[in-house]
Design a protein around this motif. Structure first.
Motif, PDB file in Angstrom:
ATOM      1  N   LEU A   1       2.875   6.879  -6.696  1.00 18.85           N
ATOM      2  CA  LEU A   1       3.059   8.299  -6.398  1.00 18.85           C
ATOM      3  C   LEU A   1       4.501   8.764  -6.609  1.00 18.85           C
ATOM      4  CD1 LEU A   1       0.741   8.724  -3.285  1.00 18.85           C
ATOM      5  CD2 LEU A   1       0.216   9.087  -5.703  1.00 18.85           C
TER       6      LEU A   1
ATOM      7  N   GLU B   1       0.275   6.955 -10.690  1.00 17.04           N
ATOM      8  CA  GLU B   1      -0.918   6.811  -9.852  1.00 17.04           C
ATOM      9  C   GLU B   1      -0.773   5.695  -8.820  1.00 17.04           C
ATOM     10  OE1 GLU B   1      -4.537   5.052  -8.520  1.00 17.04           O
ATOM     11  OE2 GLU B   1      -3.350   4.143 -10.100  1.00 17.04           O
TER      12      GLU B   1
ATOM     13  N   LYS C   1       1.584   5.016   1.001  1.00 13.35           N
ATOM     14  CA  LYS C   1       1.198   5.971   2.034  1.00 13.35           C
ATOM     15  C   LYS C   1       0.419   7.110   1.392  1.00 13.35           C
ATOM     16  CE  LYS C   1       3.198   9.233   5.332  1.00 13.35           C
ATOM     17  NZ  LYS C   1       2.902  10.514   4.710  1.00 13.35           N
ATOM     18  N   ARG C   2      -0.704   7.427   1.952  1.00 14.92           N
ATOM     19  CA  ARG C   2      -1.516   8.522   1.433  1.00 14.92           C
ATOM     20  C   ARG C   2      -0.820   9.835   1.739  1.00 14.92           C
ATOM     21  NH1 ARG C   2      -6.782   8.904  -0.313  1.00 14.92           N
ATOM     22  NH2 ARG C   2      -7.751  10.915   0.043  1.00 14.92           N
TER      23      ARG C   2
ATOM     24  N   THR D   1       0.847  -1.178   0.000  1.00 16.38           N
ATOM     25  CA  THR D   1       0.000   0.000   0.000  1.00 16.38           C
ATOM     26  C   THR D   1       0.885   1.231   0.000  1.00 16.38           C
ATOM     27  OG1 THR D   1      -0.147  -0.020   2.408  1.00 16.38           O
ATOM     28  CG2 THR D   1      -1.905  -1.146   1.199  1.00 16.38           C
TER      29      THR D   1
ATOM     30  N   THR E   1      -0.691  14.152   1.452  1.00 15.02           N
ATOM     31  CA  THR E   1      -1.565  15.324   1.354  1.00 15.02           C
ATOM     32  C   THR E   1      -1.324  16.001   0.004  1.00 15.02           C
ATOM     33  OG1 THR E   1       0.048  16.891   2.241  1.00 15.02           O
ATOM     34  CG2 THR E   1      -1.340  15.697   3.848  1.00 15.02           C
TER      35      THR E   1
END
Length: 81
Positions: free
Chosen positions: A51, A48, A6-7, A4, A9
């Motif tokens: 990132l 995408e 990391k999201r 996954t 900002t």
């Protein structure tokens, strides 16, 4: 559950793109390290899925054909002129 990312900002995403642009500015000329072929940078984008920054570039003699490659590969395989 798999890999996954990391999201980040929006500000972190912008900073990632600005850092890439500082390393390889838009419209920079690139020479491929092995072939010696010349290319021009047209954009920086973010992959995408990861990132990670990617460079959108085209052969000098065929700007209508665009390629995308991760920034780390461009830095390793091309010479910034």
């Amino acid at each position: 559950k798999g890999n996954t990312v990391k999201r980040l900002t929006p500000d972190e995403l912008v900073e990632r793109m600005l850092d890439a642009d500082r390393r390889i500015p838009l419209l920079s000329a690139l020479r491929h390290g092995k072939s010696g072929d010349m290319y021009r940078v047209y954009a920086i984008a973010l992959d995408e899925a990861t990132l990670e920054p990617v460079v959108i570039y085209a052969p000098e003699n065929r700007p209508d054909i665009r390629f995308a490659r991760p920034l780390c590969e461009v830095l390793a395989k091309f010479v910034l002129l």
